[in-house]
Design an enzyme around this catalytic site. Structure first.
Site, PDB file in Angstrom:
ATOM      1  N   GLU A   1      -2.264  -3.685   7.105  1.00  0.00           N
ATOM      2  CA  GLU A   1      -2.232  -3.868   5.339  1.00  0.00           C
ATOM      3  C   GLU A   1      -3.777  -4.495   4.973  1.00  0.00           C
ATOM      4  O   GLU A   1      -3.186  -6.228   4.790  1.00  0.00           O
ATOM      5  CB  GLU A   1      -1.065  -4.657   5.332  1.00  0.00           C
ATOM      6  CG  GLU A   1      -0.339  -3.647   5.264  1.00  0.00           C
ATOM      7  CD  GLU A   1       1.207  -4.320   4.353  1.00  0.00           C
ATOM      8  OE1 GLU A   1       1.316  -5.239   4.316  1.00  0.00           O
ATOM      9  OE2 GLU A   1       1.648  -3.429   3.941  1.00  0.00           O
TER      10      GLU A   1
ATOM     11  N   GLU B   1       5.544   2.529   6.256  1.00  0.00           N
ATOM     12  CA  GLU B   1       6.392   2.115   6.282  1.00  0.00           C
ATOM     13  C   GLU B   1       7.177   2.258   4.408  1.00  0.00           C
ATOM     14  O   GLU B   1       6.652   1.754   4.159  1.00  0.00           O
ATOM     15  CB  GLU B   1       5.933   0.444   5.821  1.00  0.00           C
ATOM     16  CG  GLU B   1       4.921  -0.197   7.481  1.00  0.00           C
ATOM     17  CD  GLU B   1       4.818  -0.996   7.068  1.00  0.00           C
ATOM     18  OE1 GLU B   1       4.685  -1.895   6.365  1.00  0.00           O
ATOM     19  OE2 GLU B   1       3.863  -1.638   7.984  1.00  0.00           O
TER      20      GLU B   1
END
Ligand code: GAL
Length: 706
Positions: A177, A341
């Site tokens: 991320e 995710e």
């Protein structure tokens, strides 16, 4: 490639980007995404090794074929400086090979170990006051420290050398991320790299001073060293043009950091392995990263964490259904993407508890929401809830006790359902209109609050109106390489607030309209140039020739005032948030005028025919009501009315390939919803032909081949 730090960061970054660009394989969906499949995020280092075999076996039994590992594993692989030891993950990878589990391996740069940040504090990021962060959280490093780059480059090289042909590994994830937790980079190294970036861009201080308008408030720079990343400014605010360049610089830094890693990996790993990362975060040109640096893009989707603790969608608030907006944005970055995710449990950290447990059906619903919008790989976060650390309330599929549970049952059910949907893999979104965006504007809306307000209001309004009217749409990123054919896929294009407008963009939009497209622009169009300054010309600036209008009056709606209204084709049109009165130049028609406010009687919607198409100018923002009026008047709303009648509460997403259509229907409510099919269609999930009234169960999903 050798790291040559003598050249200065800016040059060094550009070399990486250029080399990556050459390797870019545009339009080539990575093989991994050519089939729908299920994965999970797993942390071998969190568990006793004796649990690994049964964990992998249970995953396989429940339809999970891939695990993502390693992205926070630096301290396992390099316990102290230069002491590389890969035996721990070797054992795990070998076990994966023996049971046929595929692996996506993360590079661990999101969490530098304590020895590294303590020995080299210059690798740390700093807060707005210049105070450097300390070890203990994550993403506390900065992108520009040459020491950090060197350490990361070495680690990635070692990993790639060691595992570049490991049979279990199918792909690599860069970092974790990028730009999450913070997208402000304010360390000393960032300040230095910012100056290099600016020197390369402007060459002289005179050019920089002119571009930033530093004459204002005596901000003129006389030495490069006087310029810094935007730390706390004692009084008032920073120069907005500096901030705009700073945001561009953050994006540049993140991309070059990512490119540095992919470049190393590509030297060692087998070509069958892909490279991706998981997003999607701001202050970053995600499109460029996906196209020029990575093989494909993945997103992390947490619908009821990100969009509100309430469980269900209502007419006023989209809650978990709002996640579809981000998925549509991800699709514009990469039409066929993965979810690295996917939410599988309640979400929270020990210091924040935000989202409750998915109710029966919701885990599968949210995973299907991702698939409906173009995800071909769905990897749940995470296999088992961590009993230690910050994320003890960020639940995975299994609870701490590790027993089989309802959520695991839903994962298995989802995996089986996915097999029935394989024919949809690779089909495009059946978008009936597009919403244009540019990074100049995304970045400026981040800096300029006035811009941000109108931009967000329209983005949400258009999304909500499209949701209510079951109209699939795309976000469309205008770039140098965008061709008119790319735009002509959309009969209607909204360009809600291209505040910053470039000549090339205007020319491209003109070509689109002349070839038959319908362009709809909103208020605040064209009042800035790429430096963020306001040219002294009537609005909508460069767009004036296309719209055939000038803006005569403009204002934000004062909170003390009633929302303004207008009338269009005998019906009400809301003009909320911002109001412009337009003057129709010769050849332009007025479609709607204000019926209230001090602008009563003035034009607010105009239309100009140009070539085979037309341009509509709306002097407001596209709130949900206004956007609905535009979608209806332009006849793009409710495209599937003949095939299916569904209540607004049900999301309908269309997919298409070679004229074959599929419809996903998603019910976000705890009550069953009735839909009515207008023709016989095969339900892919039940395998039955269905017609007439059909019930979609609470939190249920139906997928039809039309
Ligand atoms: C994601 C992140 C994961 C995990 C999760 C829960 O943003 O990538 O590593 O932290 O959030 O907080």
């Amino acid at each position: 490639m050798e790291l040559d730090r003598t050249q200065g960061n800016a040059v060094y970054f550009c070399m990486f980007l250029k080399e990556s660009e050459e390797k870019h394989r545009e339009g080539d969906t990575m093989d991994f995404l050519k089939k729908l499949s299920v994965g999970v995020c797993y942390y071998p280092e969190h568990w006793d090794e004796s649990l690994w075999p049964s964990d992998l076996e249970r995953m396989m039994k429940n339809g999970i074929r891939t695990v993502r590992i390693g992205e926070f594993g630096w301290s396992i692989m390099e316990k102290d400086e230069g002491q590389f030891d890969f035996s721990f993950f070797d054992r795990f990878l070998d076990l994966c090979s023996s049971v046929g589990m595929q692996v996506i391996f993360g590079t661990p740069s999101a969490t530098p170990p304590a020895w590294l940040t303590c020995r080299y504090p210059e690798t740390l990021n700093a807060n707005v006051d210049g105070v450097i962060y300390r070890h203990g959280g994550r993403r506390h490093y900065n992108y520009n420290s040459s020491v950090y780059r060197e350490k990361v480059a070495l680690m990635v090289t070692k990993m790639a050398e060691h595992w570049g042909s490991h049979p279990a590994i199918v792909g690599w994830q860069i970092d974790n991320e990028l730009n999450c937790e913070t997208n402000d980079f304010l360390s000393k190294a960032d300040g230095e790299a910012f100056r290099s970036f600016l020197r390369e861009k402007y060459e002289t201080l005179d050019a920089l001073n002119a571009a930033w308008g530093t004459v204002f408030w005596s901000q003129t720079y006389t030495e490069w060293e006087q310029i810094d990343v935007p730390h706390t400014n004692a009084i008032a605010s920073h120069n907005p043009s500096l901030l705009l360049d700073y945001v561009r610089f953050v994006s540049h830094s993140a991309l070059s950091f990512c490119a540095m890693q992919t470049e190393i990996l590509r030297q060692w790993i087998e070509p069958r392995m892909f490279i991706t990362t998981n997003g999607m975060f701001g202050r970053m040109d995600n499109h460029r990263m996906a196209r020029e640096i990575l093989d494909g893009y993945m997103y992390d989707s947490y619908p009821n964490f990100a969009y509100g603790i309430d469980q269900t969608w209502s007419a006023e608030d989209l809650h978990d259904r709002g996640a579809s907006m981000n998925l549509i944005k991800v699709r514009s970055i990469c039409p066929h993407f993965g979810i690295m995710e996917q939410q599988s449990g309640a979400n929270g950290w020990y210091n924040r508890l935000e989202a409750s447990m998915p109710r029966p059906g919701q885990l599968k619903l949210w995973a299907m929401q991702s698939v409906a919008h173009g995800a071909d790989y769905v990897s749940f976060f995470r296999w088992r809830t961590s009993p230690v650390g910050t994320e003890i309330y960020w639940h995975g599929i299994l609870d701490y006790d590790s027993r089989d549970n309802r959520r695991l049952g839903e994962v298995a059910d989802f995996a089986q359902s996915l097999e029935k949907l394989q024919e949809v893999c690779g089909a495009e979104a059946d978008a009936r209109f597009g919403v244009v965006q540019t990074y100049d504007n995304l970045f400026d809306a981040d800096v300029d609050h006035w811009h941000g307000r109108v931009q967000r209001a329209s983005e949400e309004g258009i999304f909500e109106a499209a949701q209510e009217t079951h109209t699939t749409f795309d976000f469309v990123d205008l770039r140098d390489e965008t061709r008119v054919e790319d735009l002509l896929r959309y009969p209607v294009l909204f360009a809600p607030h291209l505040v910053i407008l470039r000549e090339a963009e205007t020319a491209l939009l003109r070509a689109y309209v002349e070839a038959g497209g319908v362009l709809v622009v909103g208020c605040r169009t064209g009042y800035k140039d790429t430096t963020g300054k306001c040219p002294m010309q009537p609005m909508p600036g460069l767009m004036r020739e296309l719209t055939g209008t000038t803006v005569e009056e403009y204002t934000f709606r004062s909170p003390a005032e009633e929302m303004a209204e207008a009338e269009w084709d005998g019906k009400k049109l809301h003009v909320d948030c911002f109001m412009e009165s337009l003057k129709a130049l010769e050849g332009t028609d007025v479609l709607a005028r204000y019926t209230s406010s001090y602008l009563k009687g003035e034009p607010v919607v105009t239309e100009r025919r140009l070539g085979k198409g037309r341009v509509l100018h709306f002097g407001g923002v596209f709130t949900r009501q206004a956007a609905r009026r535009f979608l209806k008047n332009l006849k793009v709303a409710e495209p599937y009315e003949d095939w299916v009648k569904a209540p607004a509460e049900v999301e309908v997403v269309g997919r298409v390939r070679d004229g074959q259509h599929w419809l996903f229907l998603l019910n976000y409510l705890p009550e069953a919803q009735e839909i009515r099919l207008g023709k016989k269609m095969v339900s892919l999930l039940s395998g039955e032909e269905e017609d007439g009234r059909v019930e979609i169960p609470p939190y249920g999903v139906a997928v039809y081949r039309v």
